[in-house]
Design an enzyme around this catalytic site. Sequence first.
Site, mmCIF file in Angstrom:
data_model
loop_
_atom_site.group_PDB
_atom_site.id
_atom_site.type_symbol
_atom_site.label_atom_id
_atom_site.label_comp_id
_atom_site.label_asym_id
_atom_site.label_seq_id
_atom_site.Cartn_x
_atom_site.Cartn_y
_atom_site.Cartn_z
ATOM 1 N N TYR A 162 0.827 -1.208 0.000
ATOM 2 C CA TYR A 162 0.000 0.000 0.000
ATOM 3 C C TYR A 162 0.864 1.263 0.000
ATOM 4 O O TYR A 162 0.684 2.151 -0.831
ATOM 5 C CB TYR A 162 -0.908 -0.019 1.221
ATOM 6 C CG TYR A 162 -1.904 1.120 1.287
ATOM 7 C CD1 TYR A 162 -2.986 1.183 0.413
ATOM 8 C CD2 TYR A 162 -1.783 2.120 2.250
ATOM 9 C CE1 TYR A 162 -3.916 2.213 0.483
ATOM 10 C CE2 TYR A 162 -2.713 3.145 2.336
ATOM 11 C CZ TYR A 162 -3.769 3.195 1.451
ATOM 12 O OH TYR A 162 -4.684 4.213 1.525
ATOM 13 N N ARG A 203 -10.140 -0.997 10.755
ATOM 14 C CA ARG A 203 -9.567 0.293 11.129
ATOM 15 C C ARG A 203 -9.956 0.635 12.565
ATOM 16 O O ARG A 203 -10.987 0.205 13.069
ATOM 17 C CB ARG A 203 -10.010 1.381 10.150
ATOM 18 C CG ARG A 203 -9.241 1.283 8.843
ATOM 19 C CD ARG A 203 -9.570 2.411 7.890
ATOM 20 N NE ARG A 203 -10.644 2.050 6.973
ATOM 21 C CZ ARG A 203 -10.882 2.696 5.828
ATOM 22 N NH1 ARG A 203 -10.141 3.738 5.493
ATOM 23 N NH2 ARG A 203 -11.858 2.310 5.040
ATOM 24 N N ARG A 228 -2.562 9.298 16.196
ATOM 25 C CA ARG A 228 -3.127 9.567 14.875
ATOM 26 C C ARG A 228 -3.904 10.878 14.955
ATOM 27 O O ARG A 228 -4.308 11.322 16.033
ATOM 28 C CB ARG A 228 -4.083 8.445 14.428
ATOM 29 C CG ARG A 228 -3.438 7.084 14.234
ATOM 30 C CD ARG A 228 -2.492 7.043 13.060
ATOM 31 N NE ARG A 228 -1.992 5.688 12.815
ATOM 32 C CZ ARG A 228 -0.904 5.180 13.378
ATOM 33 N NH1 ARG A 228 -0.227 5.911 14.256
ATOM 34 N NH2 ARG A 228 -0.504 3.963 13.094
#
Length: 330
Positions: A162, A203, A228
């Site tokens: 990815y 996620r 994050r």
Amino acid sequence: PLPPRRQGECLAEWSVTMNRILVTGGAGFLGSNLCARLLQNPENQVTVLDNLFTGRKSNIEPFLQNPRFRFIEGDVKQWQDIPCDQIYNAACPASPPAYQKSPTDTTKTCIFGVLNMLELAKKYNATLLQFSTSEVYGDPEVHPQVETYRGCVNPIGIRSCYDEGKRCAEALCFDYHREFGVKIKVIRIFNTYGPNMDPEDGRVVSNFIMQALRGQDLTVYGDGTQTRSFQYVDDLIEGIVRMMNDSRPDFLGPVNLGNPGEFTMLELAQKVLQHTGSQSKLVFKPLPGDDPTRRRADITVAKRELNGWEPRIALDEGLEKSIAYFRTLV
């Protein structure tokens, strides 16, 4: 909805007096939210191309009776001749469990997919907006991350399909612009959450919410101190539309689209427990390989180039909206 088209076959022209938009990956989380926004403009005609690998037909069900919408079940890795004025290339699994399920296919989707879309943009003089990712920064040594930072990515790790796929896609976009004059825009998306997320996609926001609603333990990887910046989907869609339609023609990006608020996984878990009223406990598991320890968007460029764009929805409000959506799925 239209059936899949044979390779090389051209779809019939839609009205050239309207804005013909192609959204690849349009049945996915971000793609379907983008379609909803685009269809609000009566001058837009929207075609979705999606092979439903991670996209869900239910996400686009509300649009199927709209005469300005059509769905093609097909693979972006295969050539599709679709007349268009704008292309939003969102096709690619985005959660680690999804893209690691078939890593070679993920890399092919990133590279062959963008090549096909660049050739399509070249043929129809369309503008291609490439959905790139904050994962191009890897486990960053610069914090917060600015667009000029070149990243710290493991090219042979379990996330490289990815990370490196998206980095290569960016390179191809800029090479096509320099060599062939193709009109491009590149955005780098930071962690985004909200309605139409797949509840099982792995996620962290969807994981925590679904576990809390089900009364299960919340799974925290590592010690929970990794960070994050979480962006509600409506804020992202606003930035995407501004990048395509309102930014200077010579502003190509890449541009960070994210919420600069920075939270640890433990802080996120506590907020989810608070907003759901769950009595779930936290359980800790080993951190997956190459998982970034810090991530925060610097959005100085976005605010300057996208007419003052910045996120409006704080994490607590976004979680309330998201929990309401996920409650309908439990």
